[in-house]
Scaffold this motif. Structure first.
Motif, mmCIF file in Angstrom:
data_model
loop_
_atom_site.group_PDB
_atom_site.id
_atom_site.type_symbol
_atom_site.label_atom_id
_atom_site.label_comp_id
_atom_site.label_asym_id
_atom_site.label_seq_id
_atom_site.Cartn_x
_atom_site.Cartn_y
_atom_site.Cartn_z
ATOM 1 N N GLY A 1 0.833 -1.198 0.000
ATOM 2 C CA GLY A 1 0.000 0.000 0.000
ATOM 3 C C GLY A 1 0.862 1.241 0.000
ATOM 4 N N ASP B 1 1.260 -1.506 -4.765
ATOM 5 C CA ASP B 1 0.022 -0.739 -4.650
ATOM 6 C C ASP B 1 -0.938 -1.183 -5.751
ATOM 7 N N PHE C 1 -5.042 -4.886 -2.937
ATOM 8 C CA PHE C 1 -4.920 -5.193 -1.518
ATOM 9 C C PHE C 1 -6.288 -5.595 -0.965
ATOM 10 N N SER D 1 3.772 -1.518 6.093
ATOM 11 C CA SER D 1 2.449 -1.184 5.553
ATOM 12 C C SER D 1 1.828 -0.108 6.422
ATOM 13 N N ALA E 1 -3.158 0.929 5.693
ATOM 14 C CA ALA E 1 -3.847 0.220 4.613
ATOM 15 C C ALA E 1 -4.878 -0.760 5.158
#
Length: 279
Positions: free
Chosen positions: A43, A66, A93, A108, A111
């Motif tokens: 992310g 991403d 994701f 991360s 996210a």
């Protein structure tokens, strides 16, 4: 993730990444003892943190991951400008994570809370951590402050009321996400439930005092613009009037010109590792 036009938010995300760099530097200082061969930023957005990871671990293969190709293009351009080696990978994701290789360090930031099943998403991220490797996720902290409680017009305490309205909106957003699963947001416990060990949390400060430089001032404006749009139907008319004045570029008491505007917030980073197999 929920339906957000991330590409349209690229400029704001770059500003946010740069303005929040004090906490990222502190969080990464906790990782400087590592010698990873492979690093993933899940992310990554436009790659502000990913490029910092690439600079911190120049010997590693660092990949920004991403689901928005436009943001990864920004990450590639940023890496070229900074002279760091950065790979990019388009992956939704959390569904697309299963095809990624394991890494010695996985980062991360903010996210997981965009996914209905937060524990399920965390489980998927945790599976990317190689034995002996580390996972660091950013979730929680404190909401930003940027104005005095009484800033000269409107009813004092505007930001506290914005916080309350945003909390209600966030709870509604979480409940309406596809596959939403209630969970106690005890992140260290969730990391342990994902199969990791030595889970711990640290909170780092972002403190930009008045008078603000251009980038943090621009970020405050964008944050207030988003709040004005998102909360228009629930805020008191007097609070909407105060927000409109704050956002008026011609008003000397607006956020573009006020000398007392500051930016203070805190971000919490949760660390855990994948245990080495018993010999």
């Amino acid at each position: 993730m929920n339906d957000i036009d991330w590409a349209a938010m690229a400029d704001m995300m770059v500003d946010e990444g740069e303005v929040h760099s004090p906490y990222v530097r502190q969080a990464f200082a906790e990782l400087e003892h590592l010698t990873p061969r492979r690093v993933l930023d899940i992310g990554s957005g436009p790659g502000v943190a990913a490029c910092r990871l690439a600079g911190l671990f120049p010997q590693a293969e660092v990949t920004a991951v991403d689901g928005t190709p436009e943001l990864l293009a920004r990450a590639e351009a940023r890496a070229e400008q900074l002279g760091v080696r950065l790979r990019t990978r388009v992956a939704e994701f959390p569904e697309g994570l299963d095809d990624l290789p394991a890494a010695d360090l996985v980062w991360s930031a903010q996210a997981v809370h965009h996914v209905g099943d937060q524990q399920g998403a965390l489980d998927r991220i945790a599976r990317l951590v190689a034995p002996g490797g580390v996972l660091a996720i950013v979730e929680g902290g404190l909401p930003p402050r940027y104005l005095p409680r009484d800033f000269g017009f409107g009813k004092p305490g505007l930001q506290a009321r914005l916080d309350a309205a945003l909390e209600d909106r966030y709870s509604t957003m979480r409940a309406e996400l596809p596959g939403s699963v209630p969970v106690v947001e005890d992140w260290p416990r969730m990391l342990r439930d994902a199969g990791l060990t030595d889970a711990r949390s640290r909170t780092f400060l972002v403190d930009h005092p008045a008078p603000l430089a251009d980038a943090p001032r621009r970020l405050v404006r964008r944050l207030l613009e988003r709040q004005r749009h998102a909360l228009a139907e629930v805020l008191d008319p007097d609070d909407l009037k105060a927000l409109d004045r704050l956002l008026d570029p011609a008003d000397p008491e607006g956020v573009d010109k006020r000398a007392d505007l500051f930016l203070l917030t805190a971000k919490t980073v949760h660390y855990a590792r994948r245990a080495l197999p018993l010999s």
